[in-house]
Each structure stands twice: as C-alpha cells, then as structure tokens.
Design a protein around this motif. Structure first.
Motif, PDB file in Angstrom:
ATOM      1  N   LEU A 164      -6.944 -17.632  25.981  1.00 33.64           N
ATOM      2  CA  LEU A 164      -7.588 -17.619  24.673  1.00 33.64           C
ATOM      3  C   LEU A 164      -7.455 -16.242  24.034  1.00 33.64           C
ATOM      4  N   ARG A 165      -7.279 -16.224  22.737  1.00 28.45           N
ATOM      5  CA  ARG A 165      -7.250 -14.978  21.967  1.00 28.45           C
ATOM      6  C   ARG A 165      -8.268 -15.104  20.836  1.00 28.45           C
ATOM      7  N   ASN A 166      -8.815 -13.978  20.403  1.00 25.42           N
ATOM      8  CA  ASN A 166      -9.708 -14.046  19.251  1.00 25.42           C
ATOM      9  C   ASN A 166      -9.696 -12.746  18.482  1.00 25.42           C
ATOM     10  N   LYS A 167     -10.162 -12.823  17.261  1.00 29.39           N
ATOM     11  CA  LYS A 167     -10.313 -11.631  16.434  1.00 29.39           C
ATOM     12  C   LYS A 167     -11.577 -11.781  15.601  1.00 29.39           C
ATOM     13  N   ILE A 168     -12.185 -10.649  15.301  1.00 26.05           N
ATOM     14  CA  ILE A 168     -13.433 -10.632  14.540  1.00 26.05           C
ATOM     15  C   ILE A 168     -13.118 -10.252  13.101  1.00 26.05           C
ATOM     16  N   VAL A 169     -13.541 -11.073  12.168  1.00 22.18           N
ATOM     17  CA  VAL A 169     -13.285 -10.836  10.748  1.00 22.18           C
ATOM     18  C   VAL A 169     -14.634 -10.724  10.029  1.00 22.18           C
ATOM     19  N   MET A 170     -14.871  -9.583   9.420  1.00 23.61           N
ATOM     20  CA  MET A 170     -16.096  -9.374   8.648  1.00 23.61           C
ATOM     21  C   MET A 170     -15.773  -9.614   7.184  1.00 23.61           C
ATOM     22  N   SER A 171     -16.336 -10.667   6.606  1.00 28.38           N
ATOM     23  CA  SER A 171     -16.048 -10.970   5.202  1.00 28.38           C
ATOM     24  C   SER A 171     -17.258 -11.636   4.567  1.00 28.38           C
ATOM     25  N   GLY A 172     -17.584 -11.193   3.359  1.00 33.81           N
ATOM     26  CA  GLY A 172     -18.711 -11.777   2.654  1.00 33.81           C
ATOM     27  C   GLY A 172     -20.002 -11.634   3.446  1.00 33.81           C
ATOM     28  N   GLU A 173     -20.705 -12.730   3.593  1.00 30.97           N
ATOM     29  CA  GLU A 173     -21.979 -12.695   4.326  1.00 30.97           C
ATOM     30  C   GLU A 173     -21.827 -13.059   5.791  1.00 30.97           C
ATOM     31  N   TYR A 174     -20.576 -13.317   6.227  1.00 33.53           N
ATOM     32  CA  TYR A 174     -20.373 -13.796   7.584  1.00 33.53           C
ATOM     33  C   TYR A 174     -19.559 -12.826   8.443  1.00 33.53           C
ATOM     34  N   SER A 198     -25.560 -10.035   9.436  1.00 29.85           N
ATOM     35  CA  SER A 198     -26.702  -9.246   9.911  1.00 29.85           C
ATOM     36  C   SER A 198     -26.901  -9.373  11.418  1.00 29.85           C
ATOM     37  N   LEU A 199     -26.474 -10.511  11.983  1.00 30.42           N
ATOM     38  CA  LEU A 199     -26.690 -10.748  13.414  1.00 30.42           C
ATOM     39  C   LEU A 199     -25.877  -9.794  14.283  1.00 30.42           C
ATOM     40  N   VAL A 200     -24.681  -9.442  13.833  1.00 32.29           N
ATOM     41  CA  VAL A 200     -23.832  -8.603  14.694  1.00 32.29           C
ATOM     42  C   VAL A 200     -24.335  -7.168  14.780  1.00 32.29           C
ATOM     43  N   HIS A 201     -25.246  -6.800  13.884  1.00 36.20           N
ATOM     44  CA  HIS A 201     -25.803  -5.448  13.940  1.00 36.20           C
ATOM     45  C   HIS A 201     -27.132  -5.407  14.693  1.00 36.20           C
ATOM     46  N   VAL A 202     -27.520  -6.541  15.263  1.00 35.54           N
ATOM     47  CA  VAL A 202     -28.754  -6.592  16.050  1.00 35.54           C
ATOM     48  C   VAL A 202     -28.595  -5.742  17.306  1.00 35.54           C
ATOM     49  N   THR A 203     -29.618  -4.969  17.625  1.00 34.47           N
ATOM     50  CA  THR A 203     -29.607  -4.150  18.834  1.00 34.47           C
ATOM     51  C   THR A 203     -29.850  -5.031  20.051  1.00 34.47           C
ATOM     52  N   ILE A 204     -29.028  -4.849  21.068  1.00 30.28           N
ATOM     53  CA  ILE A 204     -29.205  -5.587  22.312  1.00 30.28           C
ATOM     54  C   ILE A 204     -30.322  -4.914  23.105  1.00 30.28           C
TER      55      ILE A 204
END
Length: 344
Positions: free
Chosen positions: A107-117, A197-203
């Motif tokens: 599996l391969r993946n990439k993270i794309v930050m766009s708009g609100e998602y 906003s979820l990806v900036h949540v502190t673990i």
C-alpha cells in the motif's frame, strides 16, 4: 506485518466462524497449520492475502473489513511507538505515510491538505492490483482505527467521508457502519478524509500501558536498565513513556517524576550518573531501534528524539556510535539483503 495479520485472521476465524475449516484454508494458502507464519516458500503477508481472497470469495465476503477493524496500534511495532509518542496527529500520519511508501508493503499513501479537509489518498502497488479491493478495505479501516486510538476523543470521532475506487460490494452497508460516515464507491481515488483541524490535535502523552505492550523491539530496548526502582531506571522509564512531557530535559523529567530538578540531579550523581548521560543513552538506544526497525527518515527520527535540527542528531549519533546514522542503516540493510539471498 504479515505474521500479525495471520494471527488476527486466525483469531477471527476461531472465535466467529468455528464451522469454517481453518486448517484446510491454511493448507490451501501456504500457511502453517497454527497460522503462526507462512510456509518456507511463501511470505506471510502474501499468504494472508490469499486467505483473505479465498474467504472473501466464499463464506465471509466482508472478511477484509473485519480484519482491518481488529487493528491495534501495537501491530506496527516500533513504528507504532513513534506514532503514539508523536506530538500531533499530522506528524504521526507523516511518519506512517513515509514508512509505508519506503517499505515492501503493498500500500502507498499521501497526505493532501486542501480546503477544510486533510485527505489521505491510498493506492495499491501494481504487483498487487488483483487484490487491491481486499488491501484497501483492510488497510483503510485499520488506519482509521489507529487514528482513533491516539486521539482523546477515540471512537467518538468519525471521518468526514470515505471513497473507494472500486464498485460497491454486496456488503456495502458494513462500510458505513464501521466508518460511521458517508462512503462512496466507483470514485476516482480511494480517500480517507478528515477535518483539517483533527490533524493538529495533540496526541496525549504518557500512555504507558500501550507503550509497555509494544512489540519485541521495544521490550528488548527496555531491558534490565529500565527495570527496578533505582532513580536511573525511573528516569529511563519516564523518558520512554512520557517523551513529550519530559522533553528530554532535566526540568521536564523532574516534573514528570514529581522531584525538584536539583534533587534529581543530586540523586543521579549519587548513583554515578548524570542526567545528560542517561538522556543521551535513551535517545541513542531509541535511534538505533528506529534505524534498524523502521523506514523513518533521519529528520523524523531526530524530531522524535527532541532534536530541533537533524545536524545535531547526526553529530550526537556519530559521537556515540562512531559512525553516522545513515551508515548504520545501510549496514543493516546490506546485512538483511545478504541474509535473504543466502541459499537455504
């Protein structure tokens, strides 16, 4: 990864489908009868995928989803520890994405930050296209379960939407049930989308129970030096179990241990150690494990270990081991390659 998948698949079959002849499936797919690993001529992950295909085309159509739903963050070994001790969900996602893309996993993946998602786009390697549906079903729900495991709101949080690039299967309602969000099929890409906003949540720091249950790499790392009630062992455990709170500093570690910094320095001195020495040992032992057991880039390893600049990490590593980190990783890769090519 393959062995963990086989073990989880075995447990599902034994607990939910006792009427299925799991021994016969194991024999058909090149798996040992106890499902511990593949037979010598097959790789465990490939064997697990063959078993998934046989079950999916037969008695358990949604087996890949069920397997992904059972995923635990501890399944990823030391990479899971890195995810759990990352400062934010975004950093954890980047670590995982890079590791997947640099590994032999399908599996391969990439993270794309766009708009609100924040969108994670998944693709399957060309060599596994015939099994892409099983891989995507299993992996995308597994990734989401691991995200839920590291954030405070847990299972209460849901994706914004999920899309798959294949036709809707007969059990399509199971996708909506497991993801708890809109799920579309026949899309151009397979995507797991969440609020930016979820990806900036502190673990949350200090999930010691999860950390202690990690794979053999971390358990071996802890060793005798991390056991007992000596002040040195307590400092080492604090640095391993609460790296964010300790911040690899005397003040942060003293606060975590509820000891005054001056007292901590004195107690360590009485045991023949300095905080700087103990901290360096823990960092270098972790660095060595990351280099041996993960595909994390050096910059990410440095960041995980509290170094603001990769050059500082490289210098400290070279002083400690007598060689730069990339040399150690290359030697390990060469050793593994030679072992794999050695005739049996």
């Amino acid at each position: 990864m393959g062995r963990r998948r086989l073990a989880a698949l075995r447990d599902i079959l034994h607990s939910r489908y006792p009427q299925i002849d799991s021994r016969q499936i194991a024999m058909d797919c090149g798996i040992k009868s106890d499902w511990s690993q593949a037979t010598s001529e097959n790789r465990s992950l490939q064997a697990a995928l063959r078993a998934l295909t046989q079950l999916r085309d037969g008695p358990v159509p949604d087996i890949a989803l069920q397997l992904g739903d059972q995923a635990q963050i501890t399944d990823s070994g030391l990479l899971g520890y890195a995810v759990l001790t990352a400062p934010t969900v975004l950093q954890a996602a980047r670590i995982t994405s890079h590791a997947l893309n640099q590994s032999n996993y399908l599996l391969r993946n990439k993270i794309v930050m766009s708009g609100e998602y924040a969108r994670t786009v998944f693709t399957v390697a060309g060599t596994a296209r015939s099994q892409s549906e099983q891989i995507l079903e299993m992996s995308m729900i597994a990734v989401w379960r691991c995200i839920q495991a590291i954030i405070p709101s847990g299972r209460a949080v849901t994706p914004s939407y999920v899309t798959f690039n294949f036709p809707a299967p007969p059990y399509k309602d199971r996708f909506t049930e497991l993801f708890a969000c809109p799920v579309e099929f026949n899309s151009s890409h397979s995507v797991l989308a969440m609020p930016k906003s979820l990806v900036h949540v502190t673990i949350p720091s200090g999930n010691a129970e999860l950390i202690r249950t990690f794979s053999s790499e971390l358990k071996q790392l802890l060793g005798d030096g991390y056991r007992g009630n000596s002040i040195t062992a307590r400092v080492r455990r604090a640095l391993i179990e609460n790296p964010q709170s300790c911040a690899y500093s005397l003040e942060g570690t003293a606060k975590q241990l509820n000891i005054a910094p001056r007292s901590l320095r004195r107690y360590l001195s009485q045991n023949g150690h300095s905080f700087r020495q103990v901290c360096l040992e823990v960092r270098m032992q972790l660095a060595q494990q990351y280099l041996h057991s993960s595909n994390m880039p050096l910059k990410a390893i440095a960041y995980q270990l509290g170094y603001k600049h990769a050059s500082n990490f490289n210098r400290a590593f070279c002083d400690y081991f007598g060689a730069p980190p990339e040399t150690l990783r290359r030697r390990r890769q060469e050793t593994n390659a030679n072992s794999a090519n050695f005739p049996k």
